[in-house]
Design a protein around this motif. Structure first.
Motif, PDB file in Angstrom:
ATOM      1  N   ARG A  93       0.807  -1.219   0.000  1.00 50.63           N
ATOM      2  CA  ARG A  93       0.000   0.000   0.000  1.00 50.63           C
ATOM      3  C   ARG A  93       0.840   1.269   0.000  1.00 50.63           C
ATOM      4  NH1 ARG A  93      -3.029  -2.281  -2.367  1.00 50.63           N
ATOM      5  NH2 ARG A  93      -4.407  -3.807  -1.504  1.00 50.63           N
ATOM      6  N   LYS A  94       2.052   1.202   0.558  1.00 51.95           N
ATOM      7  CA  LYS A  94       2.896   2.389   0.614  1.00 51.95           C
ATOM      8  C   LYS A  94       3.669   2.619  -0.681  1.00 51.95           C
ATOM      9  CE  LYS A  94       3.437   2.148   5.594  1.00 51.95           C
ATOM     10  NZ  LYS A  94       4.355   2.002   6.713  1.00 51.95           N
ATOM     11  N   LEU A  95       3.641   1.660  -1.588  1.00 53.58           N
ATOM     12  CA  LEU A  95       4.334   1.800  -2.863  1.00 53.58           C
ATOM     13  C   LEU A  95       3.502   2.654  -3.801  1.00 53.58           C
ATOM     14  CD1 LEU A  95       6.724   0.842  -4.664  1.00 53.58           C
ATOM     15  CD2 LEU A  95       5.196  -0.969  -5.455  1.00 53.58           C
ATOM     16  N   THR A  96       4.119   3.686  -4.376  1.00 49.80           N
ATOM     17  CA  THR A  96       3.402   4.577  -5.286  1.00 49.80           C
ATOM     18  C   THR A  96       4.131   4.643  -6.623  1.00 49.80           C
ATOM     19  OG1 THR A  96       4.648   6.542  -4.616  1.00 49.80           O
ATOM     20  CG2 THR A  96       2.628   6.027  -3.357  1.00 49.80           C
ATOM     21  N   LEU A  97       3.414   5.103  -7.627  1.00 50.07           N
ATOM     22  CA  LEU A  97       4.019   5.297  -8.938  1.00 50.07           C
ATOM     23  C   LEU A  97       5.129   6.340  -8.847  1.00 50.07           C
ATOM     24  CD1 LEU A  97       4.215   4.841 -11.949  1.00 50.07           C
ATOM     25  CD2 LEU A  97       2.351   6.480 -12.255  1.00 50.07           C
ATOM     26  N   LEU A  98       4.927   7.373  -8.069  1.00 52.49           N
ATOM     27  CA  LEU A  98       5.950   8.407  -7.906  1.00 52.49           C
ATOM     28  C   LEU A  98       7.246   7.810  -7.370  1.00 52.49           C
ATOM     29  CD1 LEU A  98       6.510  11.424  -8.180  1.00 52.49           C
ATOM     30  CD2 LEU A  98       5.693  11.704  -5.845  1.00 52.49           C
ATOM     31  N   PRO A 106      16.060  -2.310  -9.565  1.00 55.65           N
ATOM     32  CA  PRO A 106      17.131  -3.251  -9.893  1.00 55.65           C
ATOM     33  C   PRO A 106      16.785  -4.073 -11.135  1.00 55.65           C
ATOM     34  CG  PRO A 106      16.481  -3.434  -7.583  1.00 55.65           C
ATOM     35  CD  PRO A 106      15.498  -2.543  -8.245  1.00 55.65           C
ATOM     36  N   ALA A 107      17.809  -4.456 -11.881  1.00 59.35           N
ATOM     37  CA  ALA A 107      17.599  -5.253 -13.089  1.00 59.35           C
ATOM     38  C   ALA A 107      17.258  -6.703 -12.748  1.00 59.35           C
ATOM     39  CB  ALA A 107      18.833  -5.195 -13.977  1.00 59.35           C
ATOM     40  N   LEU A 108      17.827  -7.199 -11.664  1.00 55.81           N
ATOM     41  CA  LEU A 108      17.607  -8.611 -11.294  1.00 55.81           C
ATOM     42  C   LEU A 108      16.302  -8.764 -10.522  1.00 55.81           C
ATOM     43  CD1 LEU A 108      21.234  -9.496 -10.167  1.00 55.81           C
ATOM     44  CD2 LEU A 108      20.157  -9.944 -12.382  1.00 55.81           C
ATOM     45  N   TRP A 109      15.536  -9.760 -10.903  1.00 51.75           N
ATOM     46  CA  TRP A 109      14.225  -9.968 -10.288  1.00 51.75           C
ATOM     47  C   TRP A 109      14.292 -10.248  -8.794  1.00 51.75           C
ATOM     48  CZ3 TRP A 109      11.745 -13.365 -14.665  1.00 51.75           C
ATOM     49  CH2 TRP A 109      11.511 -12.556 -15.770  1.00 51.75           C
ATOM     50  N   PRO A 110      15.251 -11.060  -8.294  1.00 54.58           N
ATOM     51  CA  PRO A 110      15.314 -11.260  -6.829  1.00 54.58           C
ATOM     52  C   PRO A 110      15.541  -9.950  -6.072  1.00 54.58           C
ATOM     53  CG  PRO A 110      16.608 -12.938  -7.939  1.00 54.58           C
ATOM     54  CD  PRO A 110      16.202 -11.943  -8.981  1.00 54.58           C
ATOM     55  N   GLU A 111      16.348  -9.066  -6.645  1.00 55.89           N
ATOM     56  CA  GLU A 111      16.588  -7.768  -6.005  1.00 55.89           C
ATOM     57  C   GLU A 111      15.343  -6.893  -6.048  1.00 55.89           C
ATOM     58  OE1 GLU A 111      20.048  -5.969  -7.745  1.00 55.89           O
ATOM     59  OE2 GLU A 111      21.334  -7.655  -7.194  1.00 55.89           O
ATOM     60  N   GLN A 112      14.541  -7.018  -7.099  1.00 55.27           N
ATOM     61  CA  GLN A 112      13.279  -6.278  -7.173  1.00 55.27           C
ATOM     62  C   GLN A 112      12.337  -6.745  -6.064  1.00 55.27           C
ATOM     63  OE1 GLN A 112      11.611  -6.763 -11.089  1.00 55.27           O
ATOM     64  NE2 GLN A 112      13.322  -5.730 -12.083  1.00 55.27           N
ATOM     65  N   ARG A 113      12.292  -8.057  -5.849  1.00 55.36           N
ATOM     66  CA  ARG A 113      11.429  -8.597  -4.786  1.00 55.36           C
ATOM     67  C   ARG A 113      11.887  -8.088  -3.415  1.00 55.36           C
ATOM     68  NH1 ARG A 113      12.458 -13.185  -8.183  1.00 55.36           N
ATOM     69  NH2 ARG A 113      10.698 -13.396  -9.606  1.00 55.36           N
ATOM     70  N   GLN A 114      13.207  -8.034  -3.215  1.00 59.96           N
ATOM     71  CA  GLN A 114      13.753  -7.500  -1.951  1.00 59.96           C
ATOM     72  C   GLN A 114      13.376  -6.035  -1.797  1.00 59.96           C
ATOM     73  OE1 GLN A 114      17.981  -8.351  -2.186  1.00 59.96           O
ATOM     74  NE2 GLN A 114      17.818  -9.472  -0.244  1.00 59.96           N
ATOM     75  N   MET A 115      13.443  -5.281  -2.892  1.00 58.81           N
ATOM     76  CA  MET A 115      13.098  -3.876  -2.874  1.00 58.81           C
ATOM     77  C   MET A 115      11.664  -3.693  -2.377  1.00 58.81           C
ATOM     78  SD  MET A 115      12.722  -1.324  -6.147  1.00 58.81           S
ATOM     79  CE  MET A 115      11.279  -2.203  -6.728  1.00 58.81           C
ATOM     80  N   LEU A 116      10.744  -4.540  -2.863  1.00 55.59           N
ATOM     81  CA  LEU A 116       9.342  -4.415  -2.472  1.00 55.59           C
ATOM     82  C   LEU A 116       9.114  -4.834  -1.022  1.00 55.59           C
ATOM     83  CD1 LEU A 116       7.355  -5.582  -5.613  1.00 55.59           C
ATOM     84  CD2 LEU A 116       7.822  -3.280  -4.812  1.00 55.59           C
ATOM     85  N   GLU A 117       9.972  -5.661  -0.479  1.00 57.19           N
ATOM     86  CA  GLU A 117       9.831  -6.097   0.914  1.00 57.19           C
ATOM     87  C   GLU A 117       9.949  -4.924   1.889  1.00 57.19           C
ATOM     88  OE1 GLU A 117       9.019  -9.055   2.392  1.00 57.19           O
ATOM     89  OE2 GLU A 117       8.542  -9.677   0.346  1.00 57.19           O
ATOM     90  N   GLN A 118      10.678  -3.888   1.519  1.00 51.05           N
ATOM     91  CA  GLN A 118      10.845  -2.748   2.417  1.00 51.05           C
ATOM     92  C   GLN A 118       9.540  -1.997   2.646  1.00 51.05           C
ATOM     93  OE1 GLN A 118      13.685  -0.078   0.685  1.00 51.05           O
ATOM     94  NE2 GLN A 118      12.270   0.709  -0.826  1.00 51.05           N
ATOM     95  N   PHE A 119       8.535  -2.226   1.797  1.00 48.57           N
ATOM     96  CA  PHE A 119       7.262  -1.536   1.926  1.00 48.57           C
ATOM     97  C   PHE A 119       6.257  -2.310   2.784  1.00 48.57           C
ATOM     98  CE2 PHE A 119       9.036   0.257  -1.921  1.00 48.57           C
ATOM     99  CZ  PHE A 119       8.831   1.596  -1.694  1.00 48.57           C
ATOM    100  N   LYS A 120       6.589  -3.517   3.161  1.00 49.83           N
ATOM    101  CA  LYS A 120       5.626  -4.335   3.925  1.00 49.83           C
ATOM    102  C   LYS A 120       5.757  -4.133   5.400  1.00 49.83           C
ATOM    103  CE  LYS A 120       4.943  -7.702   0.366  1.00 49.83           C
ATOM    104  NZ  LYS A 120       4.973  -9.068  -0.042  1.00 49.83           N
TER     105      LYS A 120
END
Length: 120
Positions: A93-98, A106-120
């Motif tokens: 919910r805290k992730l925005t388009l802005l 990140p280019a690597l998918w595992p790093e993208q998943r880690q990036m999204l974890e910071q919003f949970k």
């Protein structure tokens, strides 16, 4: 574009507290993120097919700044499961388009998943 690559997602939207949300009790889609990802994937397919030679040409055709197109194009690199989360309304919910536009993805998918974890 090949019509076999198109996907139709039947969603009905309503305005709630100034935001457009999918009319569903179980999830709240961020229409802005979904639209931006769809645009990015479309633009990426135009670049791949050779219909446009670069970001500047797309920006001219869309009436946008090249930096905006470049920032949005990064969304085309998102992992398929992340895009699926957005489509199901299960994005943080805290992730925005802005935020997605202003920060490196990140280019690597595992790093993208880690990036999204910071919003949970």
């Amino acid at each position: 574009m090949d019509s076999s690559l198109e996907t139709f997602v039947p969603l009905q939207f309503k305005r709630k507290k100034g935001q457009w949300l999918a009319d569903s009790e179980t999830s709240a889609h961020d229409v802005h993120i979904i639209e931006a990802v769809a645009r990015a994937q479309y633009w990426h397919s135009l670049l791949d097919s050779g219909a446009f030679n670069g970001v500047v040409e797309i920006a001219r055709a869309e009436g946008l700044m090249p930096t905006t197109v470049g920032r949005l194009l990064r969304l085309a690199r998102l992992a398929p499961d992340i895009v699926e989360q957005f489509m199901m309304g299960c994005q943080p919910r805290k992730l925005t388009l802005l935020w997605l536009m202003r920060n490196d993805i990140p280019a690597l998918w595992p790093e993208q998943r880690q990036m999204l974890e910071q919003f949970k």
